[in-house]
Design an enzyme around this catalytic site. Structure first.
Site, PDB file in Angstrom:
ATOM      1  N   GLU A  23      16.970   7.451   5.692  1.00 57.76           N
ATOM      2  CA  GLU A  23      15.942   7.270   6.724  1.00 57.76           C
ATOM      3  C   GLU A  23      16.495   6.397   7.848  1.00 57.76           C
ATOM      4  O   GLU A  23      17.532   5.742   7.697  1.00 57.76           O
ATOM      5  CB  GLU A  23      14.689   6.629   6.127  1.00 57.76           C
ATOM      6  N   LYS A 157       8.180  -2.408  -1.187  1.00 59.96           N
ATOM      7  CA  LYS A 157       8.353  -3.718  -0.579  1.00 59.96           C
ATOM      8  C   LYS A 157       7.412  -4.727  -1.208  1.00 59.96           C
ATOM      9  O   LYS A 157       6.219  -4.478  -1.340  1.00 59.96           O
ATOM     10  CB  LYS A 157       8.113  -3.639   0.929  1.00 59.96           C
TER      11      LYS A 157
HETATM   12  N1  PSU Z   1      11.921  -0.523   3.640  1.00 61.67           N
HETATM   13  C1  PSU Z   1      12.664  -1.430   4.301  1.00 61.67           C
HETATM   14  N2  PSU Z   1      12.558  -1.506   5.640  1.00 61.67           N
HETATM   15  C2  PSU Z   1      11.744  -0.660   6.334  1.00 61.67           C
HETATM   16  C3  PSU Z   1      10.975   0.311   5.640  1.00 61.67           C
HETATM   17  C4  PSU Z   1      11.100   0.329   4.290  1.00 61.67           C
HETATM   18  O1  PSU Z   1      13.414  -2.179   3.696  1.00 61.67           O
HETATM   19  O2  PSU Z   1      11.721  -0.737   7.555  1.00 61.67           O
HETATM   20  C5  PSU Z   1      10.141   1.303   6.402  1.00 61.67           C
HETATM   21  C6  PSU Z   1      10.296   2.679   5.747  1.00 61.67           C
HETATM   22  O3  PSU Z   1      10.649   3.596   6.763  1.00 61.67           O
HETATM   23  C7  PSU Z   1       8.935   2.988   5.194  1.00 61.67           C
HETATM   24  C8  PSU Z   1       8.071   2.305   6.202  1.00 61.67           C
HETATM   25  O4  PSU Z   1       8.687   4.367   5.092  1.00 61.67           O
HETATM   26  O5  PSU Z   1       8.750   1.058   6.400  1.00 61.67           O
HETATM   27  C9  PSU Z   1       6.659   2.140   5.738  1.00 61.67           C
HETATM   28  O6  PSU Z   1       5.872   1.824   6.821  1.00 61.67           O
HETATM   29  P1  PSU Z   1       4.278   1.912   6.709  1.00 61.67           P
HETATM   30  O7  PSU Z   1       3.916   0.826   5.738  1.00 61.67           O
HETATM   31  O8  PSU Z   1       3.795   1.650   8.118  1.00 61.67           O
HETATM   32  O9  PSU Z   1       3.966   3.306   6.219  1.00 61.67           O
END
Ligand code: PSU
Ligand code: MN
Length: 306
Positions: A23, A157
């Site tokens: 990603e 996370k």
């Molecule tokens: N994990 C990380 N850093 C990030 C993300 C995940 O260590 O930046 C990103 C991924 O792209 C994940 C997104 O899909 O954060 C999730 O965002 P949201 O909670 O807005 O869906």
């Protein structure tokens, strides 16, 4: 279709050679310059070192790209204007003409379309703390429920509500596999205190598990939860205060929607004097390596079958 697959990736896929999707939101929104760029390159090396082909995914100049050259990665890493594209935004990202980085959800969609079965990231999005009031639940979860890609992450996370995230994954039928562990990892920490529903101990076992799911026509993906190597971990007890404080900061700043995850990651980075970032880099590399080994195991299953 507006999906362009880089020559190297296309050749690997045509050969049924192992490919690992990556990603790019982690590059544009997840880490600061220049660590984001260094990590993007290091992750690709990690995958190549074991004989697989990396395929980073993003939207550039109105085209969904699978496999990015250095200049493209650098554009995503340096621009402040890069869009964060999840399922809901992907088509709009394409017509906007602006550079767009894909989240876990959008990367899964594109990887699935391209025929890539394994994807490495840092941590998936999930159920945010306070979701019972905010309804903030990442589209990563619902994507795992429907798109058949194996996602290798260091859990979700740790700034999320992890018990609710696991509940939701179970509700949507997403298998959560602890890699060599009984416990669900918590991103910067190896142990969240929660149980991993399934434990598997080798890339071959994971490949066999994925094959069995296909045989049973079970749709959707698999989350492989791979704990950060011990020498790089920050224990959960130590992270808890930083995570609490980052949440207070985000409430005070009134951050909502797509901005929440990047804000919290940055707040934690500052509060840990960059230690959280070093751990983040280590765990992404570790996940890339395991994803490559799984892709290799899947490719050799195909060899044996033919
Ligand atoms: N994990 C990380 N850093 C990030 C993300 C995940 O260590 O930046 C990103 C991924 O792209 C994940 C997104 O899909 O954060 C999730 O965002 P949201 O909670 O807005 O869906
Ligand atoms: Mn959200």
């Amino acid at each position: 279709m507006s999906i362009a697959i880089a020559d190297e990736v296309k050749a690997a896929l045509d050969n049924s050679s192992p490919v690992v999707a990556l990603e790019t939101t982690i590059v544009s929104h997840g880490m600061p310059w220049p660590t984001n760029m260094e990590t993007a390159l290091a992750v690709e090396d990690e995958i190549r070192d074991v004989g697989a082909t990396p395929a980073a995914i993003a939207v550039l100049d109105g085209v969904i790209r699978v496999g990015l050259d250095r200049a493209s990665l650098e554009r995503l890493a340096q621009s402040d204007e890069t869009l964060k594209l999840s399922r809901a935004d992907l088509a709009h990202g394409v017509i906007s003409g602006k550079p767009g980085a894909t989240t876990v959800a959008a990367t899964m969609i594109v990887a699935g379309r391209a025929g890539i079965r394994v994807f490495a990231t840092g941590g998936i999005g999930g159920v945010h703390r306070g979701a019972e009031a905010s309804f903030d639940i990442s589209a990563d979860i619902t994507e795992l429920a429907k798109t058949d890609v194996i996602v290798v992450a260091a859990g979700a996370k740790a700034l999320l509500d992890l018990p609710k995230t696991l509940e939701m994954l179970e509700t949507f039928g997403v298998p959560v596999v602890g890699y060599g562990t009984e416990t669900f990892p918590a991103f910067w920490s190896r142990d969240s205190g929660l149980e991993a529903p399934i434990r598997l101990d080798s890339p071959e076992e994971i490949a066999a598990f994925a094959r069995t799911r296909r045989d049973l026509a079970l749709d959707g993906g698999v989350l492989v939860a791979n704990p950060v190597p011990p020498e790089h971990e920050i224990p959960a007890t130590e992270m808890a205060d930083h995570i609490e404080a980052a949440h207070r900061d985000s409430m005070a700043a009134g951050v909502t929607g797509k901005a929440v995850t990047p804000f919290l990651l940055d707040a934690i980075l500052k509060r840990t004097d960059g230690r959280s970032l070093a751990t983040n880099v280590a765990l992404v590399k570790n996940n890339a390596r395991l994803a490559a080994d799984i892709a290799i195991a899947l490719a050799s299953e195909l060899d044996q079958a033919s």
